[in-house]
Design a protein around this motif. Structure first.
Motif, PDB file in Angstrom:
ATOM      1  N   MET A  89       8.644  -2.277  -6.538  1.00 49.18           N
ATOM      2  CA  MET A  89       8.650  -1.280  -5.466  1.00 49.18           C
ATOM      3  C   MET A  89       8.014   0.026  -5.930  1.00 49.18           C
ATOM      4  O   MET A  89       7.313   0.698  -5.167  1.00 49.18           O
ATOM      5  N   ASP A  91       4.348   0.013  -5.608  1.00 48.63           N
ATOM      6  CA  ASP A  91       3.845  -0.146  -4.242  1.00 48.63           C
ATOM      7  C   ASP A  91       3.769   1.218  -3.557  1.00 48.63           C
ATOM      8  O   ASP A  91       4.798   1.817  -3.249  1.00 48.63           O
ATOM      9  N   CYS A 134       5.940   1.777  -0.452  1.00 46.47           N
ATOM     10  CA  CYS A 134       7.405   1.720  -0.533  1.00 46.47           C
ATOM     11  C   CYS A 134       7.988   3.083  -0.170  1.00 46.47           C
ATOM     12  O   CYS A 134       7.602   4.107  -0.735  1.00 46.47           O
ATOM     13  N   ARG A 163      13.859   2.894   0.972  1.00 43.80           N
ATOM     14  CA  ARG A 163      13.821   1.487   0.559  1.00 43.80           C
ATOM     15  C   ARG A 163      14.056   1.376  -0.943  1.00 43.80           C
ATOM     16  O   ARG A 163      14.789   0.503  -1.408  1.00 43.80           O
ATOM     17  N   PHE A 164      13.433   2.260  -1.712  1.00 42.37           N
ATOM     18  CA  PHE A 164      13.646   2.245  -3.157  1.00 42.37           C
ATOM     19  C   PHE A 164      15.092   2.596  -3.480  1.00 42.37           C
ATOM     20  O   PHE A 164      15.711   1.989  -4.367  1.00 42.37           O
ATOM     21  N   GLN A 176       5.867   8.604  -5.561  1.00 43.76           N
ATOM     22  CA  GLN A 176       5.689   7.365  -6.316  1.00 43.76           C
ATOM     23  C   GLN A 176       5.916   7.596  -7.803  1.00 43.76           C
ATOM     24  O   GLN A 176       6.470   6.734  -8.495  1.00 43.76           O
TER      25      GLN A 176
END
Length: 248
Positions: A131, A134, A137, A141-142, A185
């Motif tokens: 994740m 990505d 992501c 969600r993470f 990220q």
């Protein structure tokens, strides 16, 4: 940030079972507040709550007074009871306690590690790495991925009381900063590596090192979330009528 959220029961659903006494009613409402089902500023109507629990308004009023003593609710004359938000100092205290509970859970899990738990933790750590790589992501969600990993630790720690304490504390503090720890990220990549190291220590059966690594994971995540939260506009104060005051 760590935790293990449980799906919140919808706050408007009738409650089945024996939740009839004021402490029992207060406990259910407390969980609703911590889960976000009753957000800050929400008016807790005695009639609606009485209907939900199938009781008279007397036990409801007593339950609300119990919640007021816990600093979760404010009761105003002729206006009723309203959910209040925790202050910054209280949030920080909750985060520190929750971090300690998570570290204790990791230490205990390392002492009791099994092949099945090791495999589960490995899958969750790998999923976090995927994740983090990505760009699509989302932070939430993470965050759920970290919750899933933490839940495996809680199930493996061998103490349901310790696990339940952490689950109950997840919402009050996590709602405030939560996904901010994973906003970019790069932040998600840092967190994935930290969780990967933690999992390696637990799987290797190193309790003391697991404890220290878990504290670092939690404290670093909180620090990043708090730093980012400080850059964001503060929400308008609640006027306890279910609305937000306009800033002048």
């Amino acid at each position: 940030m760590t935790g293990s959220p449980m799906p919140a029961e919808r706050a408007d659903q009738p409650v089945a079972g024996s939740a009839k006494s004021p402490p029992e009613i207060a406990d259910v409402i407390r969980r609703d507040i911590q889960s976000g089902a009753y957000p800050p500023g929400h008016h807790l109507g005695t009639i609606e709550i009485a209907e939900r629990f199938g009781v008279s308004r007397g036990p409801v009023r007593e339950a609300l007074r119990l919640l007021e003593s816990l600093n979760l609710v404010r009761i105003l004359p002729r206006k009723g009871a309203f959910v209040i938000a925790p202050g910054d100092d209280e949030i920080q205290e909750l985060l520190e306690i929750r971090g300690l509970l998570f570290a204790l859970s990791c230490e205990r899990a390392a002492r009791r590690i099994t092949a099945e738990v090791a495999a589960d933790l490995g899958r969750h750590a790998k999923r976090l790495t995927e994740m983090a790589a990505d760009p699509a992501c989302s932070p939430r969600r993470f965050q759920q991925g970290t919750f899933d990993l933490a839940e495996t630790v809680l199930r493996a720690c061998g103490s349901e009381r310790l696990a339940e304490m952490q689950r109950e504390m997840t919402f009050g503090a996590g709602i405030v900063y939560g996904h901010l720890s994973f906003a970019t990220q790069d932040m998600r990549a840092i967190e994935a590596r930290a969780f990967g190291t933690l999992v390696e220590l637990i799987v290797a059966g190193h309790p003391e090192e697991s404890f220290r690594a878990a504290r670092r994971v939690h404290e670093d995540g909180v620090r990043r979330g708090v730093e980012l939260a400080a850059l964001m506009p503060k929400p308008a104060p609640t006027d306890f009528r279910g609305k937000r005051k306009r800033r002048s």
